[in-house]
Design a protein around this motif. Structure first.
Motif, short mmCIF file in Angstrom:
data_model
loop_
_atom_site.label_atom_id
_atom_site.label_comp_id
_atom_site.label_asym_id
_atom_site.label_seq_id
_atom_site.Cartn_x
_atom_site.Cartn_y
_atom_site.Cartn_z
N PHE A 32 8.06 -2.44 0.50
CA PHE A 32 8.44 -1.22 1.41
C PHE A 32 6.88 -0.98 1.93
O PHE A 32 5.92 -0.64 0.88
CB PHE A 32 8.86 -0.01 0.75
CG PHE A 32 10.45 0.14 0.53
CD1 PHE A 32 10.73 -0.55 -0.65
CD2 PHE A 32 11.08 0.78 1.20
CE1 PHE A 32 12.13 -0.60 -0.99
CE2 PHE A 32 12.35 0.83 1.02
CZ PHE A 32 13.06 -0.09 -0.15
N HIS A 33 6.61 -0.93 3.25
CA HIS A 33 5.19 -0.59 3.78
C HIS A 33 5.48 0.82 4.28
O HIS A 33 6.52 1.26 4.89
CB HIS A 33 5.00 -1.46 4.87
CG HIS A 33 3.63 -1.26 5.54
ND1 HIS A 33 2.67 -1.78 4.87
CD2 HIS A 33 3.21 -0.60 6.66
CE1 HIS A 33 1.71 -1.39 5.67
NE2 HIS A 33 2.03 -0.62 6.66
N VAL A 34 4.44 1.66 3.73
CA VAL A 34 4.50 2.94 3.61
C VAL A 34 3.08 3.39 4.23
O VAL A 34 1.92 3.48 3.83
CB VAL A 34 4.70 3.73 2.13
CG1 VAL A 34 4.57 5.04 2.12
CG2 VAL A 34 5.79 3.21 1.47
N ASP A 35 3.32 4.03 5.50
CA ASP A 35 2.03 4.48 6.24
C ASP A 35 1.81 5.92 6.01
O ASP A 35 2.70 6.99 6.53
CB ASP A 35 2.51 4.11 7.95
CG ASP A 35 2.46 2.84 8.25
OD1 ASP A 35 1.45 2.23 7.84
OD2 ASP A 35 3.56 2.23 8.87
N VAL A 36 0.65 6.02 5.58
CA VAL A 36 0.33 7.74 5.41
C VAL A 36 -0.96 7.73 6.41
O VAL A 36 -2.03 7.10 6.52
CB VAL A 36 -0.38 7.75 4.11
CG1 VAL A 36 -0.68 9.24 3.84
CG2 VAL A 36 0.78 7.51 3.06
N VAL A 65 1.37 0.71 0.12
CA VAL A 65 0.89 2.13 0.68
C VAL A 65 -0.37 1.87 1.41
O VAL A 65 -1.35 1.50 0.97
CB VAL A 65 0.92 3.24 -0.23
CG1 VAL A 65 0.49 4.39 0.39
CG2 VAL A 65 2.25 3.60 -0.99
N HIS A 66 -0.26 2.20 2.91
CA HIS A 66 -1.24 1.98 3.83
C HIS A 66 -2.01 3.28 4.16
O HIS A 66 -1.21 4.02 4.71
CB HIS A 66 -0.78 1.07 4.93
CG HIS A 66 -1.62 0.98 6.17
ND1 HIS A 66 -1.20 0.63 7.53
CD2 HIS A 66 -2.97 1.05 6.24
CE1 HIS A 66 -2.29 0.52 8.30
NE2 HIS A 66 -3.49 0.90 7.59
N LEU A 67 -3.14 3.73 3.64
CA LEU A 67 -3.63 4.95 3.88
C LEU A 67 -4.55 5.14 5.26
O LEU A 67 -5.75 4.40 4.95
CB LEU A 67 -4.60 5.18 2.48
CG LEU A 67 -3.88 5.43 1.28
CD1 LEU A 67 -5.04 5.95 0.34
CD2 LEU A 67 -2.74 6.32 1.50
N MET A 68 -4.25 5.68 6.36
CA MET A 68 -4.86 5.88 7.26
C MET A 68 -5.37 7.27 7.06
O MET A 68 -4.98 8.02 7.93
CB MET A 68 -3.90 5.75 8.60
CG MET A 68 -3.57 4.17 8.83
SD MET A 68 -2.27 4.05 9.68
CE MET A 68 -1.06 3.92 8.75
N ILE A 69 -6.32 7.40 6.28
CA ILE A 69 -6.77 8.79 5.89
C ILE A 69 -8.47 8.68 5.69
O ILE A 69 -8.70 7.82 5.08
CB ILE A 69 -6.27 9.43 4.63
CG1 ILE A 69 -6.40 8.92 3.43
CG2 ILE A 69 -4.67 9.65 5.09
CD1 ILE A 69 -5.74 9.61 2.23
N VAL A 174 -0.57 -8.78 7.80
CA VAL A 174 -0.83 -8.11 9.13
C VAL A 174 0.13 -7.23 9.36
O VAL A 174 1.45 -7.30 9.15
CB VAL A 174 -0.96 -9.47 10.21
CG1 VAL A 174 -1.26 -9.08 11.40
CG2 VAL A 174 -1.56 -10.63 9.68
N ASP A 175 -0.37 -6.24 10.44
CA ASP A 175 0.36 -4.99 10.43
C ASP A 175 0.17 -4.56 12.02
O ASP A 175 -0.89 -4.59 12.43
CB ASP A 175 -0.23 -3.69 9.76
CG ASP A 175 0.77 -2.59 9.77
OD1 ASP A 175 1.55 -2.50 10.43
OD2 ASP A 175 0.11 -1.69 9.12
N GLY A 176 1.36 -4.44 13.00
CA GLY A 176 1.54 -3.91 14.17
C GLY A 176 1.91 -4.96 15.22
O GLY A 176 1.35 -5.98 15.32
ZN ZN Z 1 0.85 0.09 8.39
#
Ligand code: ZN
Ligand code: DX5
Length: 218
Positions: A32-36, A65-69, A174-176
């Motif tokens: 599960f890819h989880v975007d924060v 878990v992908h932290l964009m913080i 890779v993401d996007g």
């Molecule tokens: Zn992501």
């Protein structure tokens, strides 16, 4: 290794999250890819701990878990507690990246570092041996449904090269903007994990779409 598929729950139906989590459980997806998102590092806010915990209760596969913080060091332990198996921080968001990576690993999670489209791969030279995963962003982070940036293909090759040169065991995600066409190109370039959000959940048959991504042959 056979490539992995990580559907992004950012594109799920949040009014009926359980249904989409169960769909991913029943699918050929691996993670599960989880975007924060914190509304600070990126110009968007997604969800936080209660939602991740709810997903984790239902999920039968690891949470990526992908932290964009900004300054993620403040919350590493909380992410472990709500179920993160792989925790990825952004290179651009960490002042003491080496320390952050060590802390993620000492908490018992796999450690990843994400690179924005403008960030050169070579900046990972001194930490690549410590990493379990490198996340190459093929869009500017913050939103699902954006157009794939082709330069990501070159960056995947460069990352693989760096991994081999430095004897690292890291894998490349890779993401996007991933779909069947860009997915195939990415696998040819050496990608190990494909994240896909809108391509999966806006398709008429998400289960089948996940399967087609998993069955992509290089
Ligand atoms: Zn992501
Ligand atoms: C973007 C997120 C992605 C997003 C991908 O900032 O990191 O994981 O969900 O969405 P798609 O696959 O629609 O580009």
């Amino acid at each position: 290794m056979a490539h992995l598929i990580a559907p992004s729950i950012l594109s799920c139906d949040f009014g009926n999250l359980q249904k989409d989590v169960e769909l991913i459980n029943a699918s050929e997806a691996d993670w599960f890819h989880v975007d924060v998102m914190d509304g600070n590092f990126v110009p968007n806010i997604s969800f936080g701990f209660p939602v991740i915990q709810a997903v984790n209760k239902l999920a039968t596969k690891p949470l990526d878990v992908h932290l964009m913080i900004n300054d993620p060091d403040r919350y590493l332990e909380e992410f472990k507690n709500v179920g993160a198996g792989i925790l990825t921080v952004h290179y651009e968001a960490c002042t003491h990246l080496h320390r952050t990576i060590q802390r993620i690993k000492s908490l018992g999670m796999k450690a990843g570092v994400a690179l924005n489209p403008h960030t050169p791969v070579d900046l990972l030279f001194d930490v690549i041996e410590d990493l379990d995963l490198v996340l190459i962003m093929s869009v500017n982070p913050g939103f699902g449904g954006q157009k794939f940036i082709k330069n990501a293909l070159l960056k995947v090759e460069q990352t693989k090269n760096l991994i081999h040169r430095r004897g690292s065991h890291a894998i490349v995600e890779v993401d996007g903007g991933v779909n069947l066409e860009t997915g195939k190109e990415l696998l040819n370039a050496g990608a190990d994990v494909l994240v896909a959000g809108s391509f999966v959940f806006q398709s008429p048959d998400p289960l089948q779409t996940i399967s087609s991504l998993k069955q992509l042959n290089v």
